[in-house]
Motif scaffolding. Structure first.
Motif, PDB file in Angstrom:
ATOM      1  N   THR B 189      24.713  68.089  40.509  1.00 46.31           N
ATOM      2  CA  THR B 189      26.016  67.834  39.891  1.00 46.31           C
ATOM      3  C   THR B 189      26.726  66.763  40.717  1.00 46.31           C
ATOM      4  OG1 THR B 189      26.981  69.638  41.162  1.00 46.31           O
ATOM      5  CG2 THR B 189      26.244  70.155  38.923  1.00 46.31           C
ATOM      6  N   GLY B 190      28.022  66.638  40.486  1.00 47.34           N
ATOM      7  CA  GLY B 190      28.758  65.605  41.205  1.00 47.34           C
ATOM      8  C   GLY B 190      30.051  66.147  41.749  1.00 47.34           C
ATOM      9  N   MET B 191      30.809  65.224  42.321  1.00 44.71           N
ATOM     10  CA  MET B 191      32.139  65.580  42.799  1.00 44.71           C
ATOM     11  C   MET B 191      33.155  64.694  42.073  1.00 44.71           C
ATOM     12  SD  MET B 191      31.772  64.221  46.725  1.00 44.71           S
ATOM     13  CE  MET B 191      32.512  62.634  47.110  1.00 44.71           C
ATOM     14  N   TRP B 192      34.414  64.976  42.293  1.00 42.35           N
ATOM     15  CA  TRP B 192      35.460  64.357  41.484  1.00 42.35           C
ATOM     16  C   TRP B 192      35.431  62.831  41.573  1.00 42.35           C
ATOM     17  CZ3 TRP B 192      38.717  65.904  37.795  1.00 42.35           C
ATOM     18  CH2 TRP B 192      39.763  65.048  37.462  1.00 42.35           C
ATOM     19  N   SER B 193      35.419  62.300  42.809  1.00 45.45           N
ATOM     20  CA  SER B 193      35.427  60.845  43.000  1.00 45.45           C
ATOM     21  C   SER B 193      35.042  60.561  44.440  1.00 45.45           C
ATOM     22  CB  SER B 193      36.816  60.261  42.718  1.00 45.45           C
ATOM     23  OG  SER B 193      37.719  60.648  43.738  1.00 45.45           O
ATOM     24  N   GLU B 194      34.860  59.295  44.772  1.00 42.85           N
ATOM     25  CA  GLU B 194      34.455  58.951  46.134  1.00 42.85           C
ATOM     26  C   GLU B 194      35.477  59.433  47.153  1.00 42.85           C
ATOM     27  OE1 GLU B 194      33.011  55.031  46.732  1.00 42.85           O
ATOM     28  OE2 GLU B 194      31.772  55.058  44.927  1.00 42.85           O
ATOM     29  N   ASP B 195      36.743  59.467  46.742  1.00 50.06           N
ATOM     30  CA  ASP B 195      37.810  59.858  47.675  1.00 50.06           C
ATOM     31  C   ASP B 195      38.095  61.347  47.651  1.00 50.06           C
ATOM     32  OD1 ASP B 195      38.120  57.190  48.200  1.00 50.06           O
ATOM     33  OD2 ASP B 195      39.676  56.933  46.654  1.00 50.06           O
ATOM     34  N   THR B 196      37.588  62.035  46.668  1.00 54.41           N
ATOM     35  CA  THR B 196      37.960  63.443  46.491  1.00 54.41           C
ATOM     36  C   THR B 196      36.714  64.316  46.408  1.00 54.41           C
ATOM     37  OG1 THR B 196      39.906  62.694  45.260  1.00 54.41           O
ATOM     38  CG2 THR B 196      39.347  65.039  45.101  1.00 54.41           C
ATOM     39  N   PRO B 197      36.254  64.811  47.563  1.00 51.98           N
ATOM     40  CA  PRO B 197      35.137  65.751  47.510  1.00 51.98           C
ATOM     41  C   PRO B 197      35.585  67.053  46.849  1.00 51.98           C
ATOM     42  CG  PRO B 197      36.000  65.588  49.756  1.00 51.98           C
ATOM     43  CD  PRO B 197      36.724  64.546  48.936  1.00 51.98           C
ATOM     44  N   THR B 198      34.710  67.608  46.047  1.00 48.19           N
ATOM     45  CA  THR B 198      35.044  68.841  45.329  1.00 48.19           C
ATOM     46  C   THR B 198      33.819  69.749  45.276  1.00 48.19           C
ATOM     47  OG1 THR B 198      34.476  67.684  43.271  1.00 48.19           O
ATOM     48  CG2 THR B 198      36.818  67.850  43.802  1.00 48.19           C
ATOM     49  N   VAL B 199      34.087  71.027  45.110  1.00 51.12           N
ATOM     50  CA  VAL B 199      33.003  71.942  44.744  1.00 51.12           C
ATOM     51  C   VAL B 199      33.278  72.475  43.356  1.00 51.12           C
ATOM     52  CG1 VAL B 199      32.409  72.659  47.084  1.00 51.12           C
ATOM     53  CG2 VAL B 199      34.096  73.954  45.763  1.00 51.12           C
ATOM     54  N   CYS B 200      32.212  72.622  42.650  1.00 50.62           N
ATOM     55  CA  CYS B 200      32.277  73.143  41.289  1.00 50.62           C
ATOM     56  C   CYS B 200      32.043  74.640  41.373  1.00 50.62           C
ATOM     57  CB  CYS B 200      31.200  72.444  40.464  1.00 50.62           C
ATOM     58  SG  CYS B 200      30.969  73.148  38.840  1.00 50.62           S
ATOM     59  N   THR B 201      32.889  75.415  40.697  1.00 50.23           N
ATOM     60  CA  THR B 201      32.786  76.866  40.849  1.00 50.23           C
ATOM     61  C   THR B 201      32.229  77.559  39.606  1.00 50.23           C
ATOM     62  OG1 THR B 201      35.029  77.257  40.032  1.00 50.23           O
ATOM     63  CG2 THR B 201      34.782  76.811  42.388  1.00 50.23           C
ATOM     64  N   GLY B 202      31.989  76.790  38.565  1.00 44.71           N
ATOM     65  CA  GLY B 202      31.441  77.449  37.380  1.00 44.71           C
ATOM     66  C   GLY B 202      31.007  76.448  36.351  1.00 44.71           C
ATOM     67  N   MET B 203      30.288  76.938  35.395  1.00 46.67           N
ATOM     68  CA  MET B 203      29.694  76.115  34.356  1.00 46.67           C
ATOM     69  C   MET B 203      29.832  76.921  33.075  1.00 46.67           C
ATOM     70  SD  MET B 203      25.855  74.643  34.852  1.00 46.67           S
ATOM     71  CE  MET B 203      25.123  76.215  34.416  1.00 46.67           C
ATOM     72  N   ARG B 204      30.171  76.238  32.000  1.00 47.30           N
ATOM     73  CA  ARG B 204      30.314  77.000  30.744  1.00 47.30           C
ATOM     74  C   ARG B 204      28.944  77.339  30.158  1.00 47.30           C
ATOM     75  NH1 ARG B 204      35.034  74.166  27.260  1.00 47.30           N
ATOM     76  NH2 ARG B 204      33.707  72.336  27.498  1.00 47.30           N
ATOM     77  N   GLY B 205      28.914  78.367  29.365  1.00 51.08           N
ATOM     78  CA  GLY B 205      27.700  78.709  28.632  1.00 51.08           C
ATOM     79  C   GLY B 205      27.698  78.010  27.284  1.00 51.08           C
ATOM     80  N   LEU B 206      26.639  78.223  26.542  1.00 50.50           N
ATOM     81  CA  LEU B 206      26.467  77.483  25.292  1.00 50.50           C
ATOM     82  C   LEU B 206      25.723  78.341  24.276  1.00 50.50           C
ATOM     83  CD1 LEU B 206      26.607  74.756  23.751  1.00 50.50           C
ATOM     84  CD2 LEU B 206      24.484  74.116  24.897  1.00 50.50           C
ATOM     85  N   ALA B 207      26.309  78.449  23.099  1.00 52.33           N
ATOM     86  CA  ALA B 207      25.586  79.038  21.960  1.00 52.33           C
ATOM     87  C   ALA B 207      25.614  78.004  20.847  1.00 52.33           C
ATOM     88  CB  ALA B 207      26.267  80.326  21.495  1.00 52.33           C
ATOM     89  N   GLU B 208      24.476  77.754  20.233  1.00 49.28           N
ATOM     90  CA  GLU B 208      24.382  76.715  19.212  1.00 49.28           C
ATOM     91  C   GLU B 208      23.750  77.280  17.949  1.00 49.28           C
ATOM     92  OE1 GLU B 208      23.180  72.654  21.285  1.00 49.28           O
ATOM     93  OE2 GLU B 208      22.068  74.365  22.098  1.00 49.28           O
ATOM     94  N   CYS B 209      24.276  76.848  16.821  1.00 50.22           N
ATOM     95  CA  CYS B 209      23.660  77.307  15.580  1.00 50.22           C
ATOM     96  C   CYS B 209      23.728  76.233  14.505  1.00 50.22           C
ATOM     97  CB  CYS B 209      24.317  78.585  15.065  1.00 50.22           C
ATOM     98  SG  CYS B 209      25.995  78.372  14.471  1.00 50.22           S
ATOM     99  N   GLU B 210      22.851  76.399  13.539  1.00 47.97           N
ATOM    100  CA  GLU B 210      22.904  75.585  12.325  1.00 47.97           C
ATOM    101  C   GLU B 210      23.115  76.552  11.165  1.00 47.97           C
ATOM    102  OE1 GLU B 210      20.010  72.449  11.739  1.00 47.97           O
ATOM    103  OE2 GLU B 210      19.707  73.121   9.672  1.00 47.97           O
ATOM    104  N   ILE B 211      24.106  76.225  10.331  1.00 45.80           N
ATOM    105  CA  ILE B 211      24.358  77.039   9.137  1.00 45.80           C
ATOM    106  C   ILE B 211      23.968  76.202   7.935  1.00 45.80           C
ATOM    107  CG2 ILE B 211      26.063  78.381   7.848  1.00 45.80           C
ATOM    108  CD1 ILE B 211      27.752  78.537  10.342  1.00 45.80           C
ATOM    109  N   ARG B 212      23.035  76.690   7.157  1.00 43.22           N
ATOM    110  CA  ARG B 212      22.644  75.997   5.931  1.00 43.22           C
ATOM    111  C   ARG B 212      23.235  76.751   4.749  1.00 43.22           C
ATOM    112  NH1 ARG B 212      19.414  71.864   7.302  1.00 43.22           N
ATOM    113  NH2 ARG B 212      19.511  71.238   5.123  1.00 43.22           N
TER     114      ARG B 212
END
Lengths: 467, 467
Positions: B189-212
């Motif tokens: 992953t990455g951090m916010w910017s060259e000047d702003t180190p950051t840690v990421c504390t979570g990631m969203r989940g994903l549900a995907e569907c197709e409705i016909r």
């Protein structure tokens, strides 16, 4: 015992039936498919054949009118009665594409009679229904002893109807002074069923547009940006969802302004038709009816304006999924219009409605294509009553009333010529327009000729010009 | 004057910088593009190269794990401290496709240093961020005088991340006992910017569907049937329009059940970031922000669940118009999920919601693809605090907190291994992941190594197993 006018007409038609069918077969052999460039010479040949045949029929004038596309045929036969009304018959001599391998039981351009029905491309749509006018006017003259028709009879038979009539409106505008008429008789429709002769009293108009919606400059990642910027596919969907209210009425402000409502009498006439909703659903290949609250299915498709989405698209269309916010989306909408509605006004309403509903950050453009106006002939119009009486005499049954849900170039005639449009058709839904094994029942075809044989006299009798 | 631990780490890294960069360049020359079948041998070569290099680094175990697709690399270096925690580092050795003609200023597989940045495909995503672990662990040993790391160090470097990790979950399940860890450190992953180190504390989940959605058995004429039978494109649009309420909240009943809300403290931490909404909109290539009422843009994309339409289609898509009611339509939806939401539960809610909203006469089918669960590490988790401290020492600046709006295979590790997932990334948005001229700043890359050199000791100090 002296012959009645009706038996004289029938006798004439009987005597000339074989020659009439032989001539029609000759015309049907010309594959005048306007949509296929390789058949352009055939469409021209069809026009020449028709003009020459109309002259042989007795029309003093029969001309081929060129257009930037396929030619039309124009013919006229003036009455010697100075008070006679003028009638313009509309039809078309081009046909839908057809090939044996599409499922035809015989060559589509080699007419054959099976089960008392003439099978060929164009038998019903529209050569058969154009050609019965040649027999009808001769029977009219023979039975009445006249040398000219009781009406000033004009025919305009176009050559691009199956291709969307792209040059028809301009053609009519250019020749408006020669086409001038008191009424237009469209000979390119049908009746309810073999047992139920009907006249159609109106046709809906049509306004069509495409709305393109633009969001991000390119597809962007829905994980990084979803839920925080507007999505043009969502905007498209919301527009479509906002087209109707909870009563399935079109929810565009002002859309119903001026709409000519059905009268109780018209609704009662529609209700006389032997309508079977399950059968209709099979024709619609659909699994339920739904529509504007307070109206029957026939009322909805014939006499009420509608809004329909004909296409919608945006974002990923392939298999599986792709986590994007699409950069654009589009919807194609069509609006069927009824008497009292003006396509230009509807266009303005739709533009204002869409602009008003789209969120910040969604840009859009709307393109309207050429519109078709609605036409509606009042039930008590004298020409309409003449058609009903003539058809009743030919078919020997009560004639009912229908309307047409679709839209057609006849509306241009109404608009440019300022004449009411009447629909006289003897085809039925099972005749297979645009399908393999198109056909027309011979007896019904001849009843079309018989109807016109009565019609010209009836019209002249009930709708004379003031002396 | 005795050396501080930090200066010892920096000195080691300085001394080994040239050799580290030379080795990384050798790896970057292997075009391990997992999406292109012709590069399958290169992906295998990349795995072999990494396993062999990890052995040279000192990992007693380094293995290539085959999958039905591209191979992964697994390595472990146990600590001699029986109370040491176990850490599993996740990354990937495959890269996005790249070709000079896509707009690269130099050969994407011939690394060059320009402006103190190493340019090559994979420099940031993800070979650079995997490889700094080799330098980091050696610096950790050199600075502490240890012969084994202070933690039990495991690496799992997959070979199909850029192809959607189709075999990753099964791989993790099969090897769960060897992968067992107290924490997972995602190095992708990455951090916010060259000047702003950051840690990421979570990631969203994903549900995907197709409705016909299915209406008429074939496209039918909108003049004859429009306004009287249900239109599946309209039904699709109404479903999409009904996804959100007027506050832009997802309107599927039960969707927010269990959602872990942002605390005031977390919102305050997000607010500390130097967020420029106009700059963010440029990155989003969008023209406005919009979203769930009561939340900022960052809160919306990082910490709130969303529903997005990724594709919609039905009916006529070509130029001009076609007056049909389409026989079918489809929508592709994706739902980003946050802690407290279960993809299986969301699937049931979506199915019930859709079935409940569709009108009579519209049949439908819904297909869900494999879901990804959300992950969220509490701010006060001791391992997270170790990462923050280690990063702060390396970058010499306060470390801020972010989350990731997207979703990734690391969630499988969390679920299968039952371990919290932490994100340690030193790339920044301008590094050009998936774009031409991908690059990584050399100093930042070495700060990644420095961070891990501090991290293993800090973790072992603050998060020891009970003796």
């Amino acid at each position: 015992m002296s012959q009645t006018p009706d038996s004289a007409v029938r006798e004439y038609i009987d005597q000339h039936r074989a020659a009439f069918l032989a001539d029609l077969a000759e015309w049907l052999r010309i594959p005048s498919v306007s949509a296929q460039p390789q058949h352009a010479p055939d469409v021209r040949r069809s026009a020449d054949w028709l003009a020459s045949t109309l002259k042989e029929t007795g029309f003093p004038t029969a001309e081929v009118w060129q257009t930037p596309g396929a030619p039309a045929v124009y013919a006229e036969w003036p009455s010697d009665d100075p008070q006679a009304p003028t009638v313009l018959v509309y039809g078309h001599h081009d046909v839908q594409p057809a090939a044996r391998e599409d499922g035809w039981d015989s060559d589509p351009f080699e007419p054959v009679v099976r089960d008392d029905r003439l099978h060929a491309r164009g038998a019903a749509d529209d050569k058969g229904q154009v050609f019965f006018h040649t027999l009808g006017v001769r029977a009219h003259l023979a039975a009445t002893g006249r040398t000219t028709p009781a009406v000033n009879l004009k025919l305009l038979i176009e050559g691009e109807e199956e291709s969307g009539s792209p040059h028809f409106r301009v053609l009519v505008q250019e020749h408006a002074w020669r086409l001038a008429a008191d009424a237009v008789i469209v000979s390119d429709t049908g009746m309810w069923s073999e047992d139920t002769p009907t006249v159609c009293t109106g046709m809906r108009g049509l306004a069509e547009c495409e709305i393109r919606l633009y969001g991000p400059d390119q597809d962007v990642h829905s994980g990084s940006f979803g839920g925080a910027v507007p999505n043009p596919a969502t905007a498209a969907a919301r527009l479509v969802a906002a087209l109707h209210d909870e009563h399935a009425r079109v929810a565009i402000p002002g859309f119903y302004d001026g709409v000519v409502d059905l009268t109780d009498h018209e609704r009662a006439l529609f209700a006389e038709l032997p309508f079977d909703e399950r059968q209709w659903l099979r024709t619609a290949k659909s699994y339920a009816t739904e529509g504007e609250a307070g109206y029957t299915t026939l009322e909805r498709v014939w006499a009420r304006p509608t809004a329909e989405v004909n296409g919608i698209g945006g974002g990923y269309q392939g298999p599986g999924s792709k986590t994007i916010i699409p950069s654009s989306a589009m919807v194609k909408l069509s609006f069927r219009l009824v008497a009292g509605q003006d396509p230009d006004q509807v266009e303005q309403l739709v533009r204002a409605w869409a602009a008003d509903r789209l969120p910040a950050g969604i840009r859009h453009e709307i393109t309207f294509s050429t519109a078709t106006r609605p036409c509606l002939t009042p039930l008590d119009h004298p020409a309409l009553q003449s058609v009903v009486r003539a058809m009743g005499r030919a078919f020997g049954r009560p004639v009912r009333y229908t309307r047409e849900g679709g839209s057609g170039p006849a509306a241009d005639l109404q608009e440019v010529l300022g004449a009411p449009v009447l629909f006289l058709g003897i085809s039925v839904p099972s005749d297979g327009w645009h399908a393999p094994n198109e056909k027309i029942e011979l007896d019904r075809l001849l009843k079309g000729a018989e109807t016109t044989a009565y019609l010209w006299g009836d019209l002249a009798e009930h709708w004379r010009h003031a002396p």
